[in-house]
Design an enzyme around this catalytic site. Sequence first.
Site, PDB file in Angstrom:
ATOM      1  N   ASP A  65       0.747  -1.005  -0.050  1.00  0.00           N
ATOM      2  CA  ASP A  65      -0.110  -0.152   0.096  1.00  0.00           C
ATOM      3  C   ASP A  65       0.883   1.461   0.010  1.00  0.00           C
ATOM      4  O   ASP A  65       1.504   1.616   0.851  1.00  0.00           O
ATOM      5  CB  ASP A  65      -0.848   0.025   1.209  1.00  0.00           C
ATOM      6  CG  ASP A  65      -2.160   0.834   1.355  1.00  0.00           C
ATOM      7  OD1 ASP A  65      -1.965   1.695   0.240  1.00  0.00           O
ATOM      8  OD2 ASP A  65      -2.831   0.914   1.939  1.00  0.00           O
ATOM      9  N   ASP A  66       0.920   1.865  -1.139  1.00  0.00           N
ATOM     10  CA  ASP A  66       1.945   3.113  -1.362  1.00  0.00           C
ATOM     11  C   ASP A  66       3.491   2.802  -1.283  1.00  0.00           C
ATOM     12  O   ASP A  66       3.990   3.439  -0.641  1.00  0.00           O
ATOM     13  CB  ASP A  66       1.364   4.031  -0.077  1.00  0.00           C
ATOM     14  CG  ASP A  66      -0.024   4.497  -0.052  1.00  0.00           C
ATOM     15  OD1 ASP A  66      -0.748   4.171  -0.895  1.00  0.00           O
ATOM     16  OD2 ASP A  66      -0.378   5.219   0.709  1.00  0.00           O
ATOM     17  N   CYS A  90      -5.922   4.313  -3.731  1.00  0.00           N
ATOM     18  CA  CYS A  90      -6.028   2.720  -3.065  1.00  0.00           C
ATOM     19  C   CYS A  90      -7.196   2.005  -3.921  1.00  0.00           C
ATOM     20  O   CYS A  90      -6.853   1.088  -4.668  1.00  0.00           O
ATOM     21  CB  CYS A  90      -6.098   2.722  -1.720  1.00  0.00           C
ATOM     22  SG  CYS A  90      -4.491   3.582  -0.828  1.00  0.00           S
ATOM     23  N   ASP A 118      -0.033  -0.870  -4.833  1.00  0.00           N
ATOM     24  CA  ASP A 118      -1.302  -0.154  -5.536  1.00  0.00           C
ATOM     25  C   ASP A 118      -0.842   1.343  -6.211  1.00  0.00           C
ATOM     26  O   ASP A 118      -1.864   1.586  -7.152  1.00  0.00           O
ATOM     27  CB  ASP A 118      -2.597  -0.014  -4.479  1.00  0.00           C
ATOM     28  CG  ASP A 118      -2.261   0.592  -3.260  1.00  0.00           C
ATOM     29  OD1 ASP A 118      -0.987   1.176  -3.185  1.00  0.00           O
ATOM     30  OD2 ASP A 118      -3.120   0.735  -2.465  1.00  0.00           O
ATOM     31  N   ASN A 119      -0.120   2.068  -5.497  1.00  0.00           N
ATOM     32  CA  ASN A 119       0.268   3.191  -6.159  1.00  0.00           C
ATOM     33  C   ASN A 119       1.407   3.942  -5.335  1.00  0.00           C
ATOM     34  O   ASN A 119       1.962   2.989  -4.602  1.00  0.00           O
ATOM     35  CB  ASN A 119      -0.759   4.351  -5.937  1.00  0.00           C
ATOM     36  CG  ASN A 119      -1.396   4.436  -4.621  1.00  0.00           C
ATOM     37  OD1 ASN A 119      -2.528   3.856  -4.163  1.00  0.00           O
ATOM     38  ND2 ASN A 119      -0.659   4.945  -3.744  1.00  0.00           N
TER      39      ASN A 119
END
Length: 477
Positions: free
Chosen positions: A33-34, A73, A264-265
């Site tokens: 996540d990130d 997300c 995700d990013n």
Amino acid sequence: MIPTRILLSLLFAALAHLAAAADKPNIILFVSDDHGMDALGCYGNPVIKTPNMDRLAEEGVRFTQAYCTSASCAASRSVILTGKFGHGTGSYGHTHDYHHFSTFADQKSLPVLLEEEGYHTARIGKYHLAPESVYRFNTTLQADPRSTIEMATACKDVINQDKPFFLYFCPDDPHRGHPFKPDPWDAPNSFGNTPGGYPGEKVVEYDPADVIVPPFLPDTKECREEMAQYYQSVSRIDQGLGKLQKLLKKAGKTDNTIIIYISDNGIAFPGAKTTVYEPGIKLPCIVKDPRSPKQGLVNNAMISWADLTPTLLDFAGADFDADAFHGRSFKKILNKKNPKGWNEIYASHIFHEITMYYPMRVVREGNYKLIWNVAYRQPYPFASDLWAASTWQGIHRAEKEYFGNRKVSDYLFRAEFELYDLSKDPNELNNLALDDKHADLLTKMQDKIKAFQIETRDPWQIIWGNESQVQGTGVNL
């Protein structure tokens, strides 16, 4: 009474189905996540300690040009599990809390499709998707999503079962931790780190003086302190990946389990997350297929998260309609360094939080990249965690002209079109769309975005030529 020949026929069919299932590889899709490309050893960072990610790259394929399609997300995760851009599935932004975005009920997701192929599907950690009927898994496992070792341990029964399995493994790390607003304002965010660490974790701390500050971020005390926390969170993810691999080995599943590591990013700092600049959408992607005779490969194909669902279905040996997805399988070019026909990707962002309407469409072809800021008249919106970050507040409160290598005014107020030559301008600072000499190139790239929007049934395609004034004409695309 059922005739013997029919019973035998049913028995043989069942045995054939079981035999086919036994030949199917297990699949683990590990989605952090990130996590940007900036913080992995195998992507060139000499400071960060990510031995398990690095080993995965040594044993598999490391993509150098892998992209999410929206640096947010929930929107990104919907693309990962449907193979379709969010503007085509109603996945416009966050699903949780007051945001309420939800994928159209008629969509069919990867776990549902894999279940039909005989897989046991399981998820653990961050979900951030809706509705449950679309993103249905057979099993939902429970563990602290910040404790990746605890998460991995909770997957033991799924790994040890007889059926082929699809495990969707999603830690909260290295997302910023709560509370987002620090007290005092210049305190670094925790990024989920806690004193003493989580059960089984070997805490890996970093000196702020040693971190590598990317050029899009300011080299300040606040930023370095936050980067050190971010690094620590990434190292915790790495330990969870290592624990998963140990469980696979103990279960005798290493040689028949495909592992894909992605994020995700990009990193949760202004200039990356929620933007479609390279730090926001260009991400790590490592694929290990133990059945492949080649290891330690680098693949320069441009792929996007829209390609993941068809690729994993391809890995599973599923018979599927390739035209049902916006992406395409990259299974056949996995072991090729520079495959032909893989030099173009698209991105589509609409919302992050419900209050952050700022649709953007992107095409990258070769070294050229065009961003269309549909709502360019608006100031660029901030995600709540990025606005409160000490890294941003240090610049904002001091009224500095620059945030990293970009002017604050240019970050807050965008041109309608941003055209960059990444071979000469990797930091996306020189907007060629403002230069008449590149008018023909601009038109060519605009036409590509228009064609992409029509092909993927993007409602925002109607904005072209109407200066954002036409809202809902009932046009049937």
